[in-house]
Structures are given as structure tokens and as C-alpha cells.
Design a protein around this motif. Structure first.
Motif, short mmCIF file in Angstrom:
data_model
loop_
_atom_site.label_atom_id
_atom_site.label_comp_id
_atom_site.label_asym_id
_atom_site.label_seq_id
_atom_site.Cartn_x
_atom_site.Cartn_y
_atom_site.Cartn_z
N ALA A 198 -14.34 9.74 -3.98
CA ALA A 198 -12.91 9.26 -2.59
C ALA A 198 -11.77 9.39 -3.10
O ALA A 198 -11.41 9.24 -1.85
CB ALA A 198 -13.38 7.51 -2.20
N GLY A 199 -11.73 10.11 -4.14
CA GLY A 199 -9.78 10.37 -4.69
C GLY A 199 -9.14 8.96 -3.69
O GLY A 199 -7.48 9.25 -3.24
N ILE A 200 -9.41 8.01 -3.79
CA ILE A 200 -8.16 6.36 -4.46
C ILE A 200 -7.75 6.00 -5.24
O ILE A 200 -7.99 6.59 -6.42
CB ILE A 200 -8.87 5.76 -3.35
CG1 ILE A 200 -10.30 4.80 -4.22
CG2 ILE A 200 -9.84 6.46 -1.87
CD1 ILE A 200 -10.26 3.43 -3.86
N LEU A 204 0.85 -1.42 -0.31
CA LEU A 204 -0.01 0.44 0.13
C LEU A 204 0.76 1.29 -0.18
O LEU A 204 0.19 2.30 0.00
CB LEU A 204 -0.88 0.35 1.43
CG LEU A 204 -2.00 -1.17 1.78
CD1 LEU A 204 -2.74 -1.02 2.88
CD2 LEU A 204 -3.01 -1.81 0.19
N ALA A 205 2.57 1.54 -0.24
CA ALA A 205 3.01 2.49 -0.47
C ALA A 205 2.88 3.23 -1.15
O ALA A 205 3.16 3.33 -2.24
CB ALA A 205 4.21 2.05 0.05
N GLY A 206 2.71 4.69 -0.91
CA GLY A 206 2.63 5.90 -1.82
C GLY A 206 0.94 5.66 -2.44
O GLY A 206 1.14 6.81 -3.70
N GLN A 207 0.50 5.07 -1.20
CA GLN A 207 -1.17 4.76 -2.56
C GLN A 207 -2.06 5.88 -1.38
O GLN A 207 -1.78 5.11 -0.36
CB GLN A 207 -1.23 3.64 -2.79
CG GLN A 207 -0.64 3.14 -3.46
CD GLN A 207 -0.73 1.18 -3.26
OE1 GLN A 207 -2.04 1.07 -3.43
NE2 GLN A 207 0.52 0.66 -3.00
N VAL A 247 0.34 4.68 6.30
CA VAL A 247 -0.93 3.87 5.35
C VAL A 247 -1.51 5.58 4.97
O VAL A 247 -1.80 6.02 6.26
CB VAL A 247 -1.65 2.54 5.95
CG1 VAL A 247 -2.67 2.64 5.27
CG2 VAL A 247 -0.97 1.47 6.07
N ASP A 248 -2.30 5.66 4.11
CA ASP A 248 -2.43 7.23 3.82
C ASP A 248 -3.90 6.08 3.31
O ASP A 248 -4.49 6.25 1.95
CB ASP A 248 -2.08 7.08 2.29
CG ASP A 248 -2.62 8.88 2.35
OD1 ASP A 248 -3.41 8.92 3.40
OD2 ASP A 248 -2.77 9.94 1.62
N LEU A 249 -4.73 5.86 4.71
CA LEU A 249 -6.16 5.99 4.20
C LEU A 249 -7.20 7.25 4.52
O LEU A 249 -7.44 7.80 5.74
CB LEU A 249 -6.35 5.69 5.51
CG LEU A 249 -7.59 4.43 5.90
CD1 LEU A 249 -8.09 3.84 4.36
CD2 LEU A 249 -8.73 3.79 7.63
N VAL A 250 -8.41 7.15 2.89
CA VAL A 250 -8.59 8.44 3.17
C VAL A 250 -10.49 8.06 3.00
O VAL A 250 -10.96 8.90 2.82
CB VAL A 250 -8.63 9.15 1.38
CG1 VAL A 250 -6.90 9.18 1.92
CG2 VAL A 250 -8.54 8.54 0.97
N ALA A 251 -10.58 6.67 2.86
CA ALA A 251 -12.27 6.77 2.87
C ALA A 251 -12.49 4.74 3.30
O ALA A 251 -11.31 3.95 3.03
CB ALA A 251 -12.79 6.97 1.00
#
Length: 436
Positions: A154-156, A71-74, A102-106
Motif C-alpha cells: 500500500a506504500g504507507i 499525520l503531517a508528512g506521512q 492529509v496524504d491518505l493513500v489507502a
């Protein structure tokens, strides 16, 4: 409540020690994936050695152990519900949100919702998670471009799927996975599936294979009613067999320590009800057969403490249990039972019927038992009827079960009718299995 890469799915290899498997462009020869994954990561194709202390380690645990490398960089969005937990019962959304790697956004909620409060055929809608502040999007009743637009909004970059399945085609979480894979491909997003056990084991597939004219959200594609697969295995099959027009960029993170003959109680993992009417692993064991009664005018036990383990209606008496026991079905006894549903069919009315008592899980075939119960209910109760919309055809995947039962067929005749299709599915299924 209550198949994915061009040509067919190939195993690109294991990624890191977490055992994340990449989607290749062609179908591997039978047995190839097991060798490749076993050499690289130890679990992708073989299931790995038994986990320390005999406990199964889920895909999420192995993802975390690898530092979330895949999940790196995502920008990440997670499709999950209350079953997405760690071995010590923390929710993965809370864990991921708190980890700076982790860049969890949604968050995306399926049928029943992210928090699992909605009944069958419903969801919780859009909201904001009070614990993390993350936006929660509703995926229920969304597919294709409509769902792809949700992912865009959601911008994922990557959709992570982690939900406990129960092993039956008409349990809709696997079709949420399928819809998310198709939508992610349309939106140019990747999909990562974190695997969990099939709670009823994965030794074999059983039951009829769906025919495409009967496809719906309780069965999008031709798989067996009791598929005998895990979510990651199904994702590989979906990408290799059914999404060949637009396969998704797929990675699966395998478990370690799980073997196909294991039932949920042998995994060492905590059970969280995947939906309001799936309270225990025993419920899941019966579900693939007794959920067929959703297609009839009998109660399937919703509104009781033992849904799908008790079946009945007003006016049924001990004769049904006697007739069902007379079939001599392996691994199960049927006890005369009475209950009063608090909601759903026959609410507030005393129902007579049967209670399933599974005494040999390995011998028990829930689909065969379900057919036996349909046949005997029709014989002993004059009030028996199918739902007017022929929902039973959606559940079984064709009109064959209904027409055979109506014609007076016995259990062997009904089960024999789907044998050829099940054998064909079984041969395809073998190529996507990850565990021994």
C-alpha cells in the motif's frame, strides 16, 4: 462476529491539543499517565472536562481540531468500517481524502468489510472505493508478515485505526487492531489509534481471562471477556504487555468528555452498527454474555431483528424463562419468546427461548447472565448441546466453563472459578486506562 511497548507501555506525553499520546519504552507507575496527560493535553489520562454541550468528542474530532499534526508528512492508510464517522455522520475516509493536509493513500477493511456488508467470518475482499478512488485492501484473516506485506504494498508510513468496538474479547475488531500493530512493527510503520467510547461503559472488567492455549482470532491474548476498556487503552496495553518483543511506534488520540460510567446513549454520538448483527447499543449490552451461545446448538438470535437479545431453539418452552428468572440475576428479566431465524442456526424454524430485558444497566453483568442462561438451558432442555468443535472454549478462553457447566456447577461456582485471574488482569488494566 462477535495485550504493547518493551517492558510495558509508558506515556511519553500528550502531543498537541488533540491529546495524541506517544508510546514510551517502560511501564509508568500506576497513576503516572493520568497526571502527565492531564497536565499536557487535558484528556489523555483524565478524559478531560466534559465536552461542550455534554457531548463526547472522539479521537478523530480531536485529531482534526489539531490540524492532523500527528499525520503531517506521512502517507496514511486507514483501518476502518462504517463506524468511522464524524459527529455529523460523514465518513472519516471522505473527510481525510478531501483535506489537503492529509496524504491518505489507502483504506484497509476488517471482518465484515470497509462498507460493512459481509456477514460474520467473511469480508468484502479488495476493491477500489468509488467515492474517493482509493484502493481498499482486505485485512481479514491476515496477520504477521502477510499483513505487513499488505502495508508495504500500500506504500504507507502510518496506519490509522478508527473502528467502534463493543467491549467484548471475542468481538474481532480489537484483534484486527492487535494484528495491525504487530504487522506495522514488522514493516517499520507507525500506528495511530483514534479513540471511541466503549458503548457498555468501562467501569470494570468481567468474565474469564483467556488462557493462551485457547488463543484464536476471537481472543489473541490474555484479557478478560468483558475488558471494560476503549480501543486506545487496549492498544496501550497490547504494546506494553504482549508486543514487547517488537513494540510498534504507537500514538493514541484520546476522546474528551467521556467517563467510564457512561453508556453509549449518554455520549451524544450517532450509533452506526459495527457489524450486521450489532444493530443497537442494547445489542452490545447483552453481547458479552449471549454470544456464548455461539458455542452451543441454540440460536443466538442471528437472522432476527434482535440478535443476541433473543436466544432459543426448537422444542424450548416457557420453562427456560422461568428457570432463568429464578436465578435472581441483577438488572435483567427474562421473557418467554418465540422467533423464526431467517438465516444462521435453525433457519426458517420456530424457536422457543428467552428475550433479555435489561432494566438496570449498572447492575447488569452480561457475562454472569450468559453463564446463568447456559446453566438453565442445559437443565430444562434435553436437546442442549455444545458445538462439536468446542467453540465455547475459544469464546470463554479455556475449557473451564464448559466442564463446570457439564458437572452441574451453579452460577456462583462458575463465576468464582475465574475470580483470581480476573483480579490479576484488573491490576494490569488499571495502568493503561486514560479516563476517569
Amino acid at each position: 462476529m462477535t495485550l504493547s511497548r518493551r517492558g510495558v507501555l509508558g506515556l511519553a506525553g500528550a502531543i498537541g491539543s488533540a491529546g495524541a499520546l506517544g508510546a514510551g519504552g517502560t511501564r509508568p507507575a500506576a497513576g503516572t499517565s493520568a497526571g502527565a496527560a492531564g497536565a499536557a493535553g487535558g484528556t489523555g489520562g483524565t478524559g478531560g472536562a466534559t465536552a461542550a454541550g455534554g457531548r463526547v468528542r472522539t479521537g478523530f474530532e480531536r485529531l482534526a481540531a489539531d490540524g492532523y499534526a500527528v499525520l503531517a508528512g506521512q502517507k496514511v492508510g486507514v483501518v476502518t468500517n462504517p463506524t468511522g464517522i464524524t459527529a455529523d455522520a460523514r465518513h472519516l475516509v471522505d473527510v481525510l481524502h478531501a483535506d489537503e493536509r492529509v496524504d491518505l493513500v489507502a483504506v484497509f477493511g476488517p471482518e465484515h468489510g470497509f462498507r460493512g456488508t459481509a456477514q460474520a467470518g467473511d469480508s468484502e475482499g479488495a476493491s477500489r472505493d468509488p467515492a474517493t478512488g482509493l484502493p481498499v485492501y482486505d485485512t481479514y484473516d491476515k496477520s504477521g508478515q502477510k499483513l505487513a506485506d499488505v502495508f508495504e504494498t500500500a506504500g504507507i508510513d502510518t496506519v490509522v485505526f478508527d473502528i467502534q468496538d463493543v467491549g467484548a474479547r471475542f468481538y474481532t475488531y480489537i484483534w484486527t487492531l492487535y494484528d495491525c500493530m504487530r504487522a506495522a512493527a514488522l514493516a517499520g510503520k507507525a500506528v495511530v489509534v483514534l479513540d471511541r467510547p466503549n458503548p457498555v461503559g468501562g467501569r470494570r472488567a468481567a468474565g474469564p481471562v483467556l488462557e493462551r492455549p485457547y488463543a484464536s482470532f476471537v481472543g489473541r491474548e490474555p484479557i478478560a471477556l468483558a475488558h471494560g476498556m476503549t480501543a486506545a487503552e487496549l492498544a496501550r496495553l497490547f504494546n506494553g504487555e504482549f508486543l514487547t518483543d517488537r513494540p510498534v511506534e504507537l500514538r493514541t488520540v484520546a476522546m474528551s468528555g467521556w467517563r467510564r460510567e457512561a453508556f453509549f446513549g449518554e455520549t451524544g454520538l450517532p450509533w452506526v452498527p459495527p457489524s450486521p448483527n450489532m444493530p443497537t447499543p442494547d445489542t452490545a449490552l447483552a453481547y458479552a454474555g449471549t454470544c456464548l451461545f455461539e458455542g452451543t446448538n441454540l440460536s443466538e438470535g442471528r437472522g432476527t431483528t434482535t440478535p443476541f437479545e433473543v436466544i432459543g431453539a426448537e422444542g424450548i418452552d416457557r420453562r427456560w424463562a422461568e428457570a432463568a428468572n429464578g436465578l435472581g440475576l441483577a438488572g435483567v428479566w427474562f421473557r418467554e419468546a418465540y422467533f423464526t431465524p431467517t438465516f444462521s442456526k435453525h433457519v426458517g424454524k420456530v424457536c422457543g427461548g428467552v428475550r433479555l430485558l435489561v432494566h438496570d444497566r449498572e447492575a447488569f453483568d452480561p457475562v454472569r447472565a450468559g453463564i446463568g442462561l447456559l446453566i438453565t438451558a442445559r437443565r430444562v432442555w434435553s436437546g442442549f448441546g455444545w458445538r462439536a468443535d468446542h467453540w465455547i472454549d475459544r469464546l470463554t478462553g479455556s475449557d473451564r466453563v464448559r466442564t463446570l457447566v457439564d458437572a452441574g456447577a451453579d452460577v456462583d461456582e462458575v463465576v468464582g472459578d475465574w475470580a483470581a485471574g480476573l483480579a490479576r488482569f484488573g491490576a494490569v488494566r488499571e495502568e493503561y486506562l486514560l479516563y476517569p
